[in-house]
Design an enzyme around this catalytic site. Sequence first.
Site, PDB file in Angstrom:
ATOM      1  N   GLU A 183      26.533 -16.893  87.313  1.00  0.00           N
ATOM      2  CA  GLU A 183      25.202 -17.209  87.853  1.00  0.00           C
ATOM      3  C   GLU A 183      24.277 -16.003  87.697  1.00  0.00           C
ATOM      4  OE1 GLU A 183      24.985 -18.876  91.812  1.00  0.00           O
ATOM      5  OE2 GLU A 183      22.818 -18.548  91.924  1.00  0.00           O
ATOM      6  N   TYR A 208      27.164 -16.978  98.469  1.00  0.00           N
ATOM      7  CA  TYR A 208      27.720 -18.326  98.531  1.00  0.00           C
ATOM      8  C   TYR A 208      29.036 -18.331  99.266  1.00  0.00           C
ATOM      9  CZ  TYR A 208      27.897 -23.119  97.302  1.00  0.00           C
ATOM     10  OH  TYR A 208      27.894 -24.471  97.395  1.00  0.00           O
ATOM     11  N   GLU A 211      31.152 -20.085  85.314  1.00  0.00           N
ATOM     12  CA  GLU A 211      29.863 -19.958  86.010  1.00  0.00           C
ATOM     13  C   GLU A 211      29.447 -18.502  86.205  1.00  0.00           C
ATOM     14  OE1 GLU A 211      29.740 -21.709  89.935  1.00  0.00           O
ATOM     15  OE2 GLU A 211      27.619 -21.282  90.191  1.00  0.00           O
ATOM     16  N   LYS A 226      28.674 -23.753  83.821  1.00  0.00           N
ATOM     17  CA  LYS A 226      27.759 -23.937  84.951  1.00  0.00           C
ATOM     18  C   LYS A 226      26.741 -22.805  84.913  1.00  0.00           C
ATOM     19  CE  LYS A 226      27.686 -24.817  89.892  1.00  0.00           C
ATOM     20  NZ  LYS A 226      28.280 -25.595  90.959  1.00  0.00           N
ATOM     21  N   ASP A 235      31.973 -27.051  97.715  1.00  0.00           N
ATOM     22  CA  ASP A 235      33.042 -26.061  97.819  1.00  0.00           C
ATOM     23  C   ASP A 235      32.616 -24.837  98.617  1.00  0.00           C
ATOM     24  OD1 ASP A 235      31.179 -25.525  95.748  1.00  0.00           O
ATOM     25  OD2 ASP A 235      32.546 -24.072  94.853  1.00  0.00           O
ATOM     26  N   LYS A 263      36.647 -24.014  89.482  1.00  0.00           N
ATOM     27  CA  LYS A 263      35.372 -23.296  89.401  1.00  0.00           C
ATOM     28  C   LYS A 263      35.566 -21.839  89.778  1.00  0.00           C
ATOM     29  CE  LYS A 263      31.925 -22.292  92.362  1.00  0.00           C
ATOM     30  NZ  LYS A 263      30.889 -22.469  93.382  1.00  0.00           N
ATOM     31  N   SER A 280      25.538 -29.681  88.588  1.00  0.00           N
ATOM     32  CA  SER A 280      26.663 -29.389  89.486  1.00  0.00           C
ATOM     33  C   SER A 280      26.039 -28.701  90.693  1.00  0.00           C
ATOM     34  CB  SER A 280      27.678 -28.469  88.800  1.00  0.00           C
ATOM     35  OG  SER A 280      28.675 -28.082  89.726  1.00  0.00           O
TER      36      SER A 280
END
Length: 398
Positions: A227, A398, A225, A267, A73, A185, A336
């Site tokens: 992170e 990202y 998620e 995630k 993605d 997500k 993932s």
Amino acid sequence: MASASLLKSSPVLDKSEFVKGAQTLRIPSLATIRCHPTTAPSALIVKASAYADELIKTAKTVASPGRGILAMDESNATCGKRLASIGLENTEANRQAYRTLLVSAPGLGQYISGAILFEETLYQSTTDGRKMVDVLVEQKIVPGIKVDKGLVPLAGSNDESWCQGLDGLASRTAAYYQQGARFAKWRTVVSIPNGPSALAVKEAAWGLARYAAICQDNGLAPIVEPEILLDGDHGIDRTFEVAQKVWAEVFYYMAENNVLFEGILLKPSMVTPGAECKEKATPQQVAEYTLKLLHRRIPPAVPGIMFLSGGQSEVEATLNLNAMNQSPNPWHVSFSYARALQNTCLKTWGGRPENVKAAQDTLLLRAKSNSLAQLGKYTGEGESEEAKKGMFVKGYVY
Ligand code: 13P
């Protein structure tokens, strides 16, 4: 299975049923229970989400034994960086060629249960004219969609960021469902060297919780998620401490937003030392810290924990996952990965049609290795030097 027509009959309270001070809770598979205010003034109104059964089914399918998620993605900007690394221009045709290669790798569905797509790919066809989504479904891979709108500076914080994308999310997720997506997500980040400040953690957790509730209302099982970035020279204990705080807040706000825990996927980052820490951790240490964190913070109702790779090398990410699956866990503990599944594949392809098969073979090899790691059976034998190279980039976007 719930159909899109359920959107019209989704659980919105009639004015006559609305009671000041009452709350709406969603509980799976329970029939609607309404308590009239005159007989029970302080009672709760409990309603099942129209999509509850489907959300649970989707999350369970993605969290099925020996399988994990292919994260493909990358935004157009990030995909451009990947293509530039192999000397290709960032055109729609090149992105389409690369993603066609990924989704049509023969037998991918044996190891991959879900694929996260960028919006362009969700609506795109392969180079031979089939819908990407249809190719995935034929491979028994559930299509997912990245729905966040990326990170921007968080005013009032210590140079930290927050994740945009809640505006219009309900209508976007409804449209993505119609297009075939069944999970979503949202990636937000927490930086250890920059604090993290209480404000940044709260904002990250609240944003994830609102996103998760909105997705569930529209039939998409949300991947949650937050992170925790690898950046920094801190040790593994500091990562553990921050991760505990972050996950406590994420679950606090998800509960406040009546998110159905059986219909989500997580995630997380693995608990590791910062990328610039002198002391490195073995896979056994990473597994010990990470599982301790999960046991303390994650209810067993959650079906799947699908780790991100975050800049670890392909082999490191697989070894760490394998170490976490040496004894049974209350949740499906899987992967993932984006970089840790795609790196050698992208390099092997190099943009040349004659390399498509070899590139697909390397993708299948990585997917199989991680499938074995999900089952706790990966040995690490026969891995290439390329797959052992770390991919950490300081300040990675990202
Ligand atoms: P990496 O596995 O490259 O860290 O990707 C994480 C991610 O969020 C992609 O969806």
